[in-house]
Design a protein around this motif. Structure first.
Motif, PDB file in Angstrom:
ATOM      1  N   SER A  84     -13.355  -7.980  -1.386  1.00 30.69           N
ATOM      2  CA  SER A  84     -13.267  -7.252  -0.128  1.00 30.69           C
ATOM      3  C   SER A  84     -12.637  -8.178   0.896  1.00 30.69           C
ATOM      4  CB  SER A  84     -14.654  -6.804   0.345  1.00 30.69           C
ATOM      5  OG  SER A  84     -14.602  -6.295   1.667  1.00 30.69           O
ATOM      6  N   LYS A 131      -8.132  -3.886   9.795  1.00 31.92           N
ATOM      7  CA  LYS A 131      -7.733  -3.483   8.441  1.00 31.92           C
ATOM      8  C   LYS A 131      -8.786  -3.994   7.465  1.00 31.92           C
ATOM      9  CE  LYS A 131      -2.757  -3.894   9.428  1.00 31.92           C
ATOM     10  NZ  LYS A 131      -2.964  -4.398  10.814  1.00 31.92           N
ATOM     11  N   THR A 132      -9.096  -3.197   6.461  1.00 29.39           N
ATOM     12  CA  THR A 132     -10.048  -3.629   5.452  1.00 29.39           C
ATOM     13  C   THR A 132      -9.655  -3.045   4.102  1.00 29.39           C
ATOM     14  OG1 THR A 132     -12.409  -3.772   4.871  1.00 29.39           O
ATOM     15  CG2 THR A 132     -11.625  -1.695   5.820  1.00 29.39           C
ATOM     16  N   ARG A 133     -10.023  -3.722   3.034  1.00 29.20           N
ATOM     17  CA  ARG A 133      -9.697  -3.241   1.693  1.00 29.20           C
ATOM     18  C   ARG A 133     -10.777  -3.683   0.713  1.00 29.20           C
ATOM     19  NH1 ARG A 133      -6.042  -7.802   2.108  1.00 29.20           N
ATOM     20  NH2 ARG A 133      -6.310  -9.224   0.332  1.00 29.20           N
ATOM     21  N   THR A 144      -7.360   0.657   0.604  1.00 24.36           N
ATOM     22  CA  THR A 144      -7.355  -0.010   1.895  1.00 24.36           C
ATOM     23  C   THR A 144      -7.431   1.010   3.021  1.00 24.36           C
ATOM     24  OG1 THR A 144      -6.121  -1.533   3.334  1.00 24.36           O
ATOM     25  CG2 THR A 144      -4.826  -0.047   1.977  1.00 24.36           C
ATOM     26  N   SER A 160       0.839  -1.199   0.000  1.00 27.62           N
ATOM     27  CA  SER A 160       0.000   0.000   0.000  1.00 27.62           C
ATOM     28  C   SER A 160       0.876   1.252   0.000  1.00 27.62           C
ATOM     29  CB  SER A 160      -0.926   0.006   1.221  1.00 27.62           C
ATOM     30  OG  SER A 160      -0.176  -0.004   2.434  1.00 27.62           O
ATOM     31  N   SER A 209      -2.431  -6.224  -4.172  1.00 26.13           N
ATOM     32  CA  SER A 209      -2.306  -7.439  -3.371  1.00 26.13           C
ATOM     33  C   SER A 209      -2.245  -8.679  -4.245  1.00 26.13           C
ATOM     34  CB  SER A 209      -3.488  -7.571  -2.391  1.00 26.13           C
ATOM     35  OG  SER A 209      -4.675  -7.926  -3.077  1.00 26.13           O
ATOM     36  N   ASP A 224      -6.428   1.279   7.070  1.00 29.90           N
ATOM     37  CA  ASP A 224      -5.744   0.633   8.179  1.00 29.90           C
ATOM     38  C   ASP A 224      -5.349   1.639   9.272  1.00 29.90           C
ATOM     39  OD1 ASP A 224      -3.800   2.012   6.865  1.00 29.90           O
ATOM     40  OD2 ASP A 224      -2.412   0.324   6.631  1.00 29.90           O
ATOM     41  N   SER A 271     -11.157  -8.177   5.108  1.00 29.81           N
ATOM     42  CA  SER A 271     -11.028  -7.467   6.374  1.00 29.81           C
ATOM     43  C   SER A 271     -10.363  -8.370   7.404  1.00 29.81           C
ATOM     44  CB  SER A 271     -12.393  -7.013   6.901  1.00 29.81           C
ATOM     45  OG  SER A 271     -13.042  -6.169   5.977  1.00 29.81           O
ATOM     46  N   TYR A 305      -3.748   0.287  -2.933  1.00 27.57           N
ATOM     47  CA  TYR A 305      -2.986  -0.929  -2.616  1.00 27.57           C
ATOM     48  C   TYR A 305      -2.955  -1.858  -3.825  1.00 27.57           C
ATOM     49  CZ  TYR A 305      -7.050  -3.985  -2.502  1.00 27.57           C
ATOM     50  OH  TYR A 305      -8.151  -4.720  -2.869  1.00 27.57           O
TER      51      TYR A 305
END
Length: 283
Positions: free
Chosen positions: A204, A165-167, A157, A107, A119, A159, A206, A117
């Motif tokens: 999504s 944390k969530t994205r 994201t 990120s 991933s 955080d 988390s 971010y």
């Protein structure tokens, strides 16, 4: 093949972007964390008049995280592997836990409430998987990387909270199979059985780690994925572990997992376990 190449490109990008911040390297450190342990449940009888049978169940688990912060970039990597078996009486051992999960998230802090971010996530099983419902000896239904899932995601994201944390982002998911092609086959192509499936959609994810009491910790991961062509169908993974620490090396673990993936089963899958565990924090 295109999805596999994309996967390699995204993995390489995380490394390249991290190396591009060489001027910050001296001011930052890799922060590793490695925990490993074994959970055991056992009962034995000798001349027990009320009946019963000997049994033993064990689960080996490893959780490794690696984090590095630069002035603007943050790279997080998490690898989790779980493998367990059980045996009742003179029967053969049966596999009860069999999961491998590896996630990397890069990120960039732009000063907003959310950060962009990139991933990459890998999911598979460690060894052969069996269905024991039809045959007590088990019918093999999976193996290492059969199926194997690779998901790349790009989005934003959040955080800012210490334990949460969530994205949310656009995702590309590839499914790889060898022998068990029912996980990757497209039912709309009756004349061909595919061993590779590429899907695009929305993902999504988390993560929550909450201290419920002095020696009681709840770890939870919640993931959603849907395809653009079927936005009304969602893959759901909700993985929970509640750990009650007795001392520095002994604890009681309660795990509860809810999984729904239509390619695997049209029914919601649930797995729960309560075990006494020995853990050792290496890093």
């Amino acid at each position: 093949m295109k999805g596999f190449i994309l996967c390699l490109i995204l993995i390489s990008l995380t490394e390249v972007m991290a190396q591009e911040t060489k001027k910050d390297t001296l001011n930052s450190k890799w922060i590793p964390s490695l925990t490993t342990g074994i959970n055991i449940s056992q009962i034995a009888f000798s001349n027990w008049a009320k009946g019963g049978d000997n049994s033993i169940s064990w689960t080996i688990l490893t959780n490794f995280t690696l984090t590095k912060h630069w002035s603007s970039w943050t790279l997080r990597s998490n690898l989790k592997a779980v493998y367990g078996r059980s045996k009742i009486g003179s029967n053969t051992y049966k596999t009860t836990n069999n999961d491998f999960y590896w996630e990397k998230v890069l990120s960039y802090n732009v000063g907003w409430s959310v950060d962009p971010y990139l991933s990459n996530t890998i999911r598979t099983q460690i060894s052969k998987g069996y269905d024991y419902k039809i045959n007590p000896n088990g019918i093999q239904i999976s193996d290492f990387w059969d199926p194997g899932y690779v998901t790349q995601s790009i989005g934003f994201t959040y955080d800012r909270l210490k334990n949460f944390k969530t994205r949310l982002g656009i995702a590309f998911q590839e499914t790889f199979t060898k022998k068990f092609k029912q996980y990757s086959d497209n039912p709309n192509t009756a004349d061909e059985i595919e061993s590779f499936k590429f899907e695009t959609g929305v993902e999504s994810a988390s993560d929550l780690q909450l201290k419920l009491d002095t020696n009681l910790i709840w770890d939870s991961k919640f993931r959603l994925f849907t395809r653009f062509e079927r936005l009304n169908v969602w893959d759901v993974l909700w993985d929970n572990t509640i750990t009650a620490k007795i001392n520095s090396w002994l604890n009681v673990n309660f795990t509860y997992t809810v999984l729904y993936e239509k390619s695997q089963s049209t029914r919601t899958q649930i797995k729960e376990a309560l075990q006494l565990g020995f853990t050792y924090t290496i890093l």
